[in-house]
Enzyme design. Structure first.
Site: not given
Length: 296
Positions: A21, A54, A96, A127, A157-158, A179, A209
């Site tokens: 953020r 980000y 995307k 990611h 990640s994921n 992550q 999160s």
């Protein structure tokens, strides 16, 4: 602040400051960003989580504008690559998508190094799982980055366990973390095998999160859970946010929560979670409120 070893040469603070953020803050000038990092360092939080995507591919540059050589030496930087969205430098993308090709990974790392004004990345993560991943090509590229010194360690990640083993099968370098989303509102990883898979291998998971995107505190359907967290926090001289994070820290898998906020006062309180030593029954009391029923 406790530290967790991801490799023999790479250690992270147990709590991680997430910068997803960073670009949302009206003030994202170098001085203000340094104030956020200093607030983390005052608590022993030295690990910063970034990703190329980000802030519409701008957050890395915002961080880089704030870094000095002396400040860079005090922190560890995680960043990620493989998501290509129609924004920023990929504004011409038609759709995307994910790109785990060697060319894309190497180019992404070079972009990240340049934008963050650093010579190396402490940990690079893929990611998102890529349905078109050529695991040999991707794994070889990650090995190449570690060998070059541009990246100290690599992870994902994921990923699900089968994504992990596929990629790892083509690599010389051990993957050091995954992550994944873990919180009191997203607790499936505790029972679906994701955490067990990593725990078996001695790999610390990272939790993105970890506060459920804030809805844990604002959605009335979580009222009983929030009350339980407030009670635990108050008993330890802190609050419900610290209790929710302490619940993750209590797990033996050595979870590293990634916490993102732009509020300096909240940043200064991230470390309060370490004040809570949560026993087994308290952990299950909170878990019971989270799942909405007694465990079987």
């Amino acid at each position: 602040m406790d530290r967790i070893s991801l490799t023999p040469d790479v250690t992270f603070s147990r709590l991680v400051y997430g910068m997803w953020r960073l670009g949302d803050d009206k003030d994202h000038g170098p001085q203000h960003v340094r104030a956020k990092i200093d607030a983390c360092l005052d608590q022993g939080i030295t690990t910063i989580d970034q990703a190329d995507i980000y802030g519409g591919y701008m957050a890395e540059e915002i961080l880089g504008d704030a870094l000095t050589p002396s400040l860079r030496a005090k922190i560890e930087i995680i960043t990620k690559c493989d998501i290509v969205a129609p924004a920023g430098r990929y504004s011409n993308a038609r759709v995307k998508h994910y790109d785990t090709s060697r060319a894309h990974i190497l180019a992404s790392v070079d972009h990240s190094l340049r934008l963050m004004k650093t010579d190396y990345i402490d940990v690079l993560l893929i990611h998102r799982p890529d349905p078109l991943m050529d695991h040999v090509e991707t794994g070889t590229a990650l090995d190449e980055l570690v060998a070059s010194g541009k990246v100290r360690a690599v992870g994902v990640s994921n990923f699900r366990p089968w994504d992990w083993t596929l990629l790892q099968s083509a690599m010389k370098t051990p993957l050091c973390t995954n992550q994944i989303e873990i919180s009191l509102l997203e607790y499936g990883a505790f029972t679906n095998g994701d955490i067990a898979f990593l725990q078996e291998r001695g790999v610390p998971p990272m939790a993105w999160s970890p506060l459920g995107g804030g809805s844990l505190f604002f959605d009335t359907k979580h009222a009983s859970l929030l009350t339980a967290l407030k009670d635990v926090g108050a008993a330890h001289g802190t609050d419900e946010t610290a209790a929710a994070i302490a619940w993750l820290l209590a797990h033996p898998a050595r979870i590293l929560p990634v916490l993102g906020t732009n509020n300096l006062d909240r940043i200064a309180r991230i470390g309060d979670a370490a004040k809570i030593n949560m026993d087994r029954e308290t952990w299950f009391e909170i878990y019971t409120h989270a799942i909405g029923e007694e465990v079987p």
